[in-house]
Scaffold this motif. Structure first.
Motif, short mmCIF file in Angstrom:
data_model
loop_
_atom_site.label_atom_id
_atom_site.label_comp_id
_atom_site.label_asym_id
_atom_site.label_seq_id
_atom_site.Cartn_x
_atom_site.Cartn_y
_atom_site.Cartn_z
N GLN A 253 0.72 -1.13 0.02
CA GLN A 253 0.16 0.17 0.04
C GLN A 253 0.71 1.38 0.18
N TYR A 254 2.01 1.21 0.63
CA TYR A 254 2.94 2.36 0.95
C TYR A 254 3.37 2.70 -0.31
N LEU A 255 3.79 1.52 -0.97
CA LEU A 255 4.42 1.74 -2.60
C LEU A 255 3.49 2.34 -3.57
N ARG A 256 2.05 1.63 -3.48
CA ARG A 256 1.15 2.40 -4.48
C ARG A 256 0.87 3.70 -4.11
N SER A 262 3.02 11.84 -7.44
CA SER A 262 3.25 12.93 -8.18
C SER A 262 3.60 12.37 -9.75
N TRP A 263 3.39 13.33 -10.85
CA TRP A 263 3.89 12.95 -12.25
C TRP A 263 5.25 12.27 -12.22
N LEU A 264 6.25 12.87 -11.47
CA LEU A 264 7.57 12.46 -11.50
C LEU A 264 7.51 11.11 -10.90
N TYR A 269 7.83 5.32 -11.96
CA TYR A 269 7.52 3.91 -11.58
C TYR A 269 7.65 2.96 -13.04
N VAL A 270 7.20 3.72 -14.17
CA VAL A 270 7.58 3.15 -15.46
C VAL A 270 8.74 2.71 -15.73
N LEU A 271 9.72 3.56 -15.53
CA LEU A 271 11.15 3.28 -15.78
C LEU A 271 11.48 2.18 -14.90
N ALA A 272 10.98 1.96 -13.51
CA ALA A 272 11.45 0.92 -12.65
C ALA A 272 10.43 -0.23 -12.75
#
Length: 355
Positions: A253-256, A262-264, A269-272
């Motif tokens: 939950q913390y990770l989500r 934020s957008w950054l 997240y997409v990169l990793a």
């Protein structure tokens, strides 16, 4: 021709019943085509679900039962009302009759244990059965027992659990002499209650050939994978199990929340994403769903009642592995060394002295 492994299923057990059990069984057939199922439940509910899975239908026999053991039934109540008629009882009875090699249920834990003990009976040397869980660790996996079968355990029972847990570790991990530790409040020999200290002394003195006793371990050693088998009594073991499950959900939950802040963060997240997917896979409790009832004359697996199809499939596969790796024979070998080492006499003496 390879002889199939036959697993009996309590189709009515768990929070969702056959809506999870049937697709879970079908998933297993993708990975274990040599499995066959005996499915016990209300055919009015179960049969249409089986019909929608042609592969499962071809590999299964469906047996109608009239009684469902509810998740909130008291064990004594379930035993009186559910004997001979319930899906849970019939699935266990199939193991006793030799019609199935293992039973899997997501139903009421207390009722399942009561029925399993009544139907299958316990092994002669074992005073009380235990529930053993496979635990993900930094080193891979460990086995923790007892995680809820018996609240409180004396020195004799803790030694029993060590012997049975090491036999299971040998079957699951293919380790000739699994390392074993007793869960305690510290690693020093002077710490802990008298039962834990006595069990530690007995295991150290016995030097059993089927296990490598490493001494006391602490709570953080479970996740580290310090030993192959962690032995404790059911109250502490169940709290440890539920705490670990809750912590995994909390971190997820913390990770989500962090990734959507934020957008950054979303770009990060997409990169990793690959790394996060690997972490999610590692922390997925469904992958290690299933507790093994040890100390009985047969293999019974308890699935988490709230699991989904993937989680129930994991519980079935655990039962499959216990059969293929001959868990009962390995426990028998461990108990034979147990008798030869004279541990039974020493634990009986210790119990009398402590009383």
């Amino acid at each position: 021709m390879v002889k199939p492994i036959i697993i009996s299923l309590d189709a009515m057990g768990g929070d969702a019943g056959p809506r999870v059990i049937i697709p879970g069984a079908d998933l297993v057939l993708e990975r274990r085509p040599d499995i066959r199922f005996l499915i016990y439940g209300d055919t009015a509910v179960v049969a249409p679900l089986v019909e929608s899975h042609p592969r499962l239908k071809a590999a299964s026999k469906l047996v109608h039962t009239d009684v469902v053991v509810r998740m909130d039934d008291k064990p004594s109540q379930a035993l009186r009302a559910g004997r001979w008629k319930s899906s849970m009882w019939k699935a266990i009875e199939a193991v006793k009759a030799g019609e199935a090699q293992a039973c899997v249920s997501a139903g009421n834990t207390g009722a399942l244990m009561a029925m399993a003990r009544f139907c299958l009976r316990g092994l002669p040397e074992i005073e009380r059965p235990a529930i053993a869980a496979i635990w993900p660790t930094l080193r891979g996996e460990s086995i923790v027992l007892d995680v809820g079968a018996t609240v409180g355990a004396d020195a004799r029972q803790l030694v029993d659990y060590a012997v049975m847990g090491s036999a299971m570790a040998s079957a699951v991990f293919e380790v000739e002499r699994p390392t074993v530790g007793l869960l305690n409040v510290g690693v020093e020999e002077v710490k802990g209650n008298e039962e834990v200290k006595t069990a530690g002394r007995l295991l150290k003195e016995a030097d059993l050939p089927g296990l490598d006793y490493q001494g006391f371990v602490e709570g953080d050693d479970i996740g580290r994978g310090t030993v192959d088998v962690v032995v404790t009594e059911g109250f502490a073991g169940n709290i440890a199990l539920k705490t670990a499950e809750g912590t995994a959900k909390q971190i997820a939950q913390y990770l989500r929340q962090a990734m959507s802040r934020s957008w950054l963060a979303k770009i990060g997240y997409v990169l990793a994403r690959g790394a996060f997917d690997a972490l999610k896979e590692k922390m997925d409790p469904r992958k290690v769903n299933g507790g093994v009832f040890l100390g009985l004359n047969g293999i019974v697996i308890k699935s988490h009642g709230g699991t989904d199809a993937e989680g129930f499939a994991a519980a079935i596969e655990l039962g499959y592995d216990m059969v293929v790796n001959d868990l009962m024979a390995k426990i028998g070998q461990g108990l034979a060394s147990y008798r030869r080492a004279g541990v039974l006499a020493r634990t009986a003496g210790a119990g009398a002295g402590d009383a």
